[in-house]
Design a protein around this motif. Structure first.
Motif, PDB file in Angstrom:
ATOM      1  N   THR A  55       0.838  -1.207   0.000  1.00  0.00           N
ATOM      2  CA  THR A  55       0.000   0.000   0.000  1.00  0.00           C
ATOM      3  C   THR A  55       0.867   1.248   0.000  1.00  0.00           C
ATOM      4  O   THR A  55       0.381   2.336  -0.321  1.00  0.00           O
ATOM      5  CB  THR A  55      -0.932   0.023   1.227  1.00  0.00           C
ATOM      6  OG1 THR A  55      -0.149  -0.085   2.422  1.00  0.00           O
ATOM      7  CG2 THR A  55      -1.919  -1.136   1.161  1.00  0.00           C
ATOM      8  N   THR A  56       2.153   1.085   0.377  1.00  0.00           N
ATOM      9  CA  THR A  56       3.122   2.182   0.334  1.00  0.00           C
ATOM     10  C   THR A  56       4.432   1.636  -0.217  1.00  0.00           C
ATOM     11  O   THR A  56       4.891   0.577   0.204  1.00  0.00           O
ATOM     12  CB  THR A  56       3.370   2.764   1.737  1.00  0.00           C
ATOM     13  OG1 THR A  56       2.140   3.237   2.280  1.00  0.00           O
ATOM     14  CG2 THR A  56       4.366   3.917   1.679  1.00  0.00           C
ATOM     15  N   VAL A  57       5.005   2.353  -1.172  1.00  0.00           N
ATOM     16  CA  VAL A  57       6.301   1.984  -1.748  1.00  0.00           C
ATOM     17  C   VAL A  57       7.146   3.249  -1.817  1.00  0.00           C
ATOM     18  O   VAL A  57       6.671   4.280  -2.305  1.00  0.00           O
ATOM     19  CB  VAL A  57       6.164   1.372  -3.154  1.00  0.00           C
ATOM     20  CG1 VAL A  57       7.529   0.967  -3.701  1.00  0.00           C
ATOM     21  CG2 VAL A  57       5.211   0.189  -3.154  1.00  0.00           C
ATOM     22  N   GLU A  58       8.372   3.166  -1.319  1.00  0.00           N
ATOM     23  CA  GLU A  58       9.254   4.336  -1.367  1.00  0.00           C
ATOM     24  C   GLU A  58      10.588   3.974  -1.991  1.00  0.00           C
ATOM     25  O   GLU A  58      11.211   2.979  -1.618  1.00  0.00           O
ATOM     26  CB  GLU A  58       9.480   4.906   0.032  1.00  0.00           C
ATOM     27  CG  GLU A  58      10.357   6.155   0.026  1.00  0.00           C
ATOM     28  CD  GLU A  58      10.536   6.776   1.397  1.00  0.00           C
ATOM     29  OE1 GLU A  58      11.665   7.225   1.693  1.00  0.00           O
ATOM     30  OE2 GLU A  58       9.548   6.796   2.169  1.00  0.00           O
ATOM     31  N   PHE A  59      11.013   4.793  -2.942  1.00  0.00           N
ATOM     32  CA  PHE A  59      12.323   4.674  -3.570  1.00  0.00           C
ATOM     33  C   PHE A  59      13.231   5.758  -2.988  1.00  0.00           C
ATOM     34  O   PHE A  59      12.819   6.912  -2.846  1.00  0.00           O
ATOM     35  CB  PHE A  59      12.219   4.851  -5.085  1.00  0.00           C
ATOM     36  CG  PHE A  59      11.530   3.729  -5.792  1.00  0.00           C
ATOM     37  CD1 PHE A  59      12.255   2.714  -6.405  1.00  0.00           C
ATOM     38  CD2 PHE A  59      10.142   3.678  -5.860  1.00  0.00           C
ATOM     39  CE1 PHE A  59      11.621   1.677  -7.068  1.00  0.00           C
ATOM     40  CE2 PHE A  59       9.490   2.646  -6.513  1.00  0.00           C
ATOM     41  CZ  PHE A  59      10.234   1.644  -7.116  1.00  0.00           C
ATOM     42  N   TRP A  60      14.455   5.347  -2.665  1.00  0.00           N
ATOM     43  CA  TRP A  60      15.449   6.254  -2.075  1.00  0.00           C
ATOM     44  C   TRP A  60      16.725   6.173  -2.903  1.00  0.00           C
ATOM     45  O   TRP A  60      17.209   5.085  -3.204  1.00  0.00           O
ATOM     46  CB  TRP A  60      15.726   5.839  -0.637  1.00  0.00           C
ATOM     47  CG  TRP A  60      16.688   6.697   0.140  1.00  0.00           C
ATOM     48  CD1 TRP A  60      16.385   7.732   0.983  1.00  0.00           C
ATOM     49  CD2 TRP A  60      18.118   6.569   0.183  1.00  0.00           C
ATOM     50  NE1 TRP A  60      17.527   8.254   1.539  1.00  0.00           N
ATOM     51  CE2 TRP A  60      18.609   7.559   1.072  1.00  0.00           C
ATOM     52  CE3 TRP A  60      19.030   5.716  -0.437  1.00  0.00           C
ATOM     53  CZ2 TRP A  60      19.963   7.715   1.342  1.00  0.00           C
ATOM     54  CZ3 TRP A  60      20.380   5.873  -0.166  1.00  0.00           C
ATOM     55  CH2 TRP A  60      20.836   6.864   0.714  1.00  0.00           C
ATOM     56  N   GLN A  61      17.232   7.341  -3.288  1.00  0.00           N
ATOM     57  CA  GLN A  61      18.460   7.423  -4.080  1.00  0.00           C
ATOM     58  C   GLN A  61      19.424   8.365  -3.373  1.00  0.00           C
ATOM     59  O   GLN A  61      19.112   9.538  -3.146  1.00  0.00           O
ATOM     60  CB  GLN A  61      18.140   7.952  -5.482  1.00  0.00           C
ATOM     61  CG  GLN A  61      19.329   8.088  -6.418  1.00  0.00           C
ATOM     62  CD  GLN A  61      18.990   8.938  -7.633  1.00  0.00           C
ATOM     63  OE1 GLN A  61      18.332   9.963  -7.507  1.00  0.00           O
ATOM     64  NE2 GLN A  61      19.417   8.487  -8.815  1.00  0.00           N
ATOM     65  N   GLY A  62      20.581   7.854  -2.987  1.00  0.00           N
ATOM     66  CA  GLY A  62      21.545   8.661  -2.256  1.00  0.00           C
ATOM     67  C   GLY A  62      22.156   9.753  -3.104  1.00  0.00           C
ATOM     68  O   GLY A  62      22.429   9.566  -4.293  1.00  0.00           O
ATOM     69  N   ARG A  63      22.373  10.887  -2.471  1.00  0.00           N
ATOM     70  CA  ARG A  63      23.031  12.018  -3.102  1.00  0.00           C
ATOM     71  C   ARG A  63      24.011  12.636  -2.115  1.00  0.00           C
ATOM     72  O   ARG A  63      23.928  12.415  -0.892  1.00  0.00           O
ATOM     73  CB  ARG A  63      22.002  13.074  -3.562  1.00  0.00           C
ATOM     74  CG  ARG A  63      21.235  12.693  -4.837  1.00  0.00           C
ATOM     75  CD  ARG A  63      22.216  12.491  -5.972  1.00  0.00           C
ATOM     76  NE  ARG A  63      21.581  12.338  -7.276  1.00  0.00           N
ATOM     77  CZ  ARG A  63      21.783  11.300  -8.075  1.00  0.00           C
ATOM     78  NH1 ARG A  63      22.515  10.290  -7.673  1.00  0.00           N
ATOM     79  NH2 ARG A  63      21.249  11.251  -9.270  1.00  0.00           N
ATOM     80  N   ALA A  64      24.947  13.432  -2.634  1.00  0.00           N
ATOM     81  CA  ALA A  64      25.967  14.047  -1.794  1.00  0.00           C
ATOM     82  C   ALA A  64      25.342  15.009  -0.795  1.00  0.00           C
ATOM     83  O   ALA A  64      24.271  15.584  -1.034  1.00  0.00           O
ATOM     84  CB  ALA A  64      26.981  14.788  -2.667  1.00  0.00           C
TER      85      ALA A  64
END
Length: 231
Positions: free
Chosen positions: A199-208
């Motif tokens: 019911t919830t999906v989160e994408f995380w992409q690291g940045r400086a």
């Protein structure tokens, strides 16, 4: 402990899409990347494939979080054995700690921590049993040794010594004709699959400089809605 934290003004402030992250992708994760039905599936498969191609150990490993009837949480790492439009699948013993917790509180979270790529995908939602047909199909794909160990183990129950555990496995192997060959091993009565229905999906992409990209999808009766979150 994370090392290499720096101070001062982030050098890439204002660079927008030109600021490449640790995953080597110069573009910043954006809600517009989420397309299809359900909109999380295509990007998840792309990121999983890139994790596999990057030779990350156990790229289908995910941290499974459950809670008991009193709301006390616990986590452990399990292997994802299926990801399609219906959800995320894993297998375990129904009488294990996680099995008891899911029986009392059938909701869970899973997180794929692709740390080497500075990426994560997080799912939350209700959990249901997969069908017996799905369990049997996966069971008979497993190596014989894994079948024997699952059949022998009363998962999460105490045992006195390592030797006692090995003796138990040897007795079960002898019952079915040996570790390397012998009679077909049936699916244990208290073993099978679960499906987390997101019911919830989160994408995380690291940045400086901690200016990470987060995009969260939430499902409602009206469908899926994607929003960018502050890191």
């Amino acid at each position: 402990m994370r090392v290499g934290y720096g101070g001062g003004i982030p050098p890439n402030i204002g660079e927008g899409d030109r600021a490449a992250g640790a995953d080597g992708i110069r573009e910043n994760l954006d809600p517009s990347w989420l397309r299809g039905d359900p909109p999380w599936l295509d990007l998840f498969h792309v990121w999983l494939r890139e994790a596999i191609d990057s030779h990350i150990p156990e790229p289908n490993a995910m941290v499974l979080g459950t809670a008991d009837a009193d709301g006390i949480p616990s986590t452990r790492t399990v292997l994802c054995k299926g990801a399609d439009a219906s959800g995320i699948v894993f297998f375990t013993g129904y009488d294990s700690d996680k099995g008891h917790e899911l029986a009392a509180n059938p909701y869970a979270s899973v997180t794929f921590p692709w740390i080497a790529l500075e990426r994560q995908v997080h799912f939350r939602g209700p959990v249901e049993h997969v069908t017996m047909e799905e369990t049997q199909e996966y069971w008979y794909m497993r190596p014989r040794g894994s079948q024997l160990s699952a059949y022998a183990s009363a998962q999460s129950q105490p045992i006195d010594t390592r030797t006692a555990l090995e003796d138990l496995a040897a007795r079960v192997a002898a019952q079915f004709g040996g570790f390397d060959a012998g009679a077909e091993i049936p699916v244990p009565p208290a073993w099978g699959g679960y499906r987390l229905v997101p019911t919830t999906v989160e994408f995380w992409q690291g940045r400086a400089n901690r200016l990470h990209n987060r995009v969260r999808l939430t499902r409602s009766d009206a469908g899926w809605e994607a929003v960018r979150l502050q890191p």
